[in-house]
Design a protein around this motif. Structure first.
Motif, mmCIF file in Angstrom:
data_model
loop_
_atom_site.group_PDB
_atom_site.id
_atom_site.type_symbol
_atom_site.label_atom_id
_atom_site.label_comp_id
_atom_site.label_asym_id
_atom_site.label_seq_id
_atom_site.Cartn_x
_atom_site.Cartn_y
_atom_site.Cartn_z
ATOM 1 N N GLU A 59 5.712 9.218 -0.818
ATOM 2 C CA GLU A 59 5.896 7.873 -1.628
ATOM 3 C C GLU A 59 6.882 8.053 -2.665
ATOM 4 O OE1 GLU A 59 5.287 4.084 -2.817
ATOM 5 O OE2 GLU A 59 4.419 5.211 -1.033
ATOM 6 N N ALA A 60 7.185 9.167 -3.308
ATOM 7 C CA ALA A 60 8.014 9.316 -4.398
ATOM 8 C C ALA A 60 9.494 8.998 -3.424
ATOM 9 C CB ALA A 60 8.111 10.656 -4.954
ATOM 10 N N LEU A 70 14.062 5.516 -2.549
ATOM 11 C CA LEU A 70 14.958 4.712 -1.492
ATOM 12 C C LEU A 70 14.781 3.316 -1.830
ATOM 13 C CD1 LEU A 70 16.966 4.706 0.668
ATOM 14 C CD2 LEU A 70 14.887 4.955 2.212
ATOM 15 N N MET A 71 13.642 2.705 -1.906
ATOM 16 C CA MET A 71 13.561 1.236 -2.334
ATOM 17 C C MET A 71 14.181 0.771 -3.367
ATOM 18 S SD MET A 71 9.495 0.611 -0.864
ATOM 19 C CE MET A 71 8.724 2.002 -1.699
ATOM 20 N N GLU A 72 14.275 1.608 -4.327
ATOM 21 C CA GLU A 72 15.041 1.309 -5.675
ATOM 22 C C GLU A 72 16.404 0.977 -5.504
ATOM 23 O OE1 GLU A 72 13.737 4.134 -8.616
ATOM 24 O OE2 GLU A 72 11.766 2.819 -8.825
ATOM 25 N N ARG A 84 0.810 -1.250 -0.029
ATOM 26 C CA ARG A 84 0.056 -0.037 0.006
ATOM 27 C C ARG A 84 0.900 1.200 -0.092
ATOM 28 N NH1 ARG A 84 -3.668 1.113 5.038
ATOM 29 N NH2 ARG A 84 -1.606 2.147 5.632
ATOM 30 N N GLN A 85 0.509 2.099 -0.897
ATOM 31 C CA GLN A 85 1.498 3.330 -0.948
ATOM 32 C C GLN A 85 1.001 4.170 0.230
ATOM 33 O OE1 GLN A 85 0.977 4.863 -4.750
ATOM 34 N NE2 GLN A 85 2.378 3.033 -5.818
ATOM 35 N N LEU A 86 1.864 5.601 0.449
ATOM 36 C CA LEU A 86 1.560 6.419 1.323
ATOM 37 C C LEU A 86 0.697 7.509 0.736
ATOM 38 C CD1 LEU A 86 5.445 7.075 2.560
ATOM 39 C CD2 LEU A 86 3.366 5.871 3.913
ATOM 40 N N ARG A 115 8.468 2.807 4.229
ATOM 41 C CA ARG A 115 7.097 3.873 4.249
ATOM 42 C C ARG A 115 7.056 4.497 5.706
ATOM 43 N NH1 ARG A 115 4.874 -0.004 -0.176
ATOM 44 N NH2 ARG A 115 5.364 1.319 -2.125
ATOM 45 N N GLU A 116 6.862 3.606 6.519
ATOM 46 C CA GLU A 116 6.390 3.808 7.925
ATOM 47 C C GLU A 116 7.616 5.005 8.332
ATOM 48 O OE1 GLU A 116 6.225 0.460 10.460
ATOM 49 O OE2 GLU A 116 4.538 -0.310 9.418
#
Length: 135
Positions: free
Chosen positions: A38-39, A44-46, A30-32, A74-75
Motif C-alpha cells: 500500500e505504501a 506511485l499514486m502521488e 480500499r487499501q491493500l 493497486r491491482e
C-alpha cells in the motif's frame, strides 16, 4: 403551464441522471492488505496526475477516473509489478502528461534547455550593461 412544469422537472432531474450508475473499481477506495504494498502504491499514486481534475494527483482526486486509476495501480502492485513498470504502462496508455515526473526525450529537450539558455542570455545581457556603466 403543464409544459413549463414538465420542463422545470426535467431541469431539476438532469443532475441526478448524470450520476454514475456503475459501482467503483474494487481498489478505488480500499487499501491493500499488505502495508508495504500500500505504501508503494500510495507513493506511485502521488506522482500520477488525474486526467479529469488535472491539478490533483490520483491519490487526492475524487473523480471516477482517478478511482479507476488507483484501482489499476493497486491491482498491479498486488500482483507484484514494480512501480516504475506501472508508471511506464500508464504513460504508454495515457501519454506523458499523466506523470508529474516528466521524461527527457528529444521532443522535450527545448523545455529542459530553455531555463539554462535564458539564464545564460540574462547573464550575457547584464554583463554588457555593467560594462557600459563602468566606462
Amino acid at each position: 403551464m403543464r409544459q413549463l412544469v414538465f420542463a422545470l422537472a426535467l431541469l431539476i432531474a438532469a443532475p441526478a441522471a448524470a450520476q454514475p450508475t456503475t459501482p467503483p473499481a474494487p481498489f478505488a477506495y480500499r487499501q491493500l492488505d499488505d502495508p508495504k504494498q500500500e505504501a508503494e502504491a500510495k507513493a506511485l499514486m502521488e506522482t500520477l496526475r488525474c486526467l479529469v481534475c488535472q491539478g490533483q494527483s490520483i491519490a487526492d482526486s475524487d473523480a471516477d477516473m482517478a478511482g479507476d486509476m488507483r484501482s489499476m495501480v493497486r491491482e498491479r502492485i498486488k500482483a507484484g509489478e514494480p512501480p516504475e513498470a506501472i508508471r511506464r504502462w500508464l504513460i504508454d496508455r495515457y501519454g506523458s502528461w499523466v506523470s508529474y515526473k516528466p521524461t527527457v526525450e528529444p521532443v522535450t529537450w527545448p523545455l529542459w534547455a530553455a531555463p539554462v539558455v535564458l539564464m545564460a542570455l540574462g547573464f550575457w545581457l547584464a554583463r554588457g550593461r555593467f560594462r557600459r556603466r563602468a566606462r
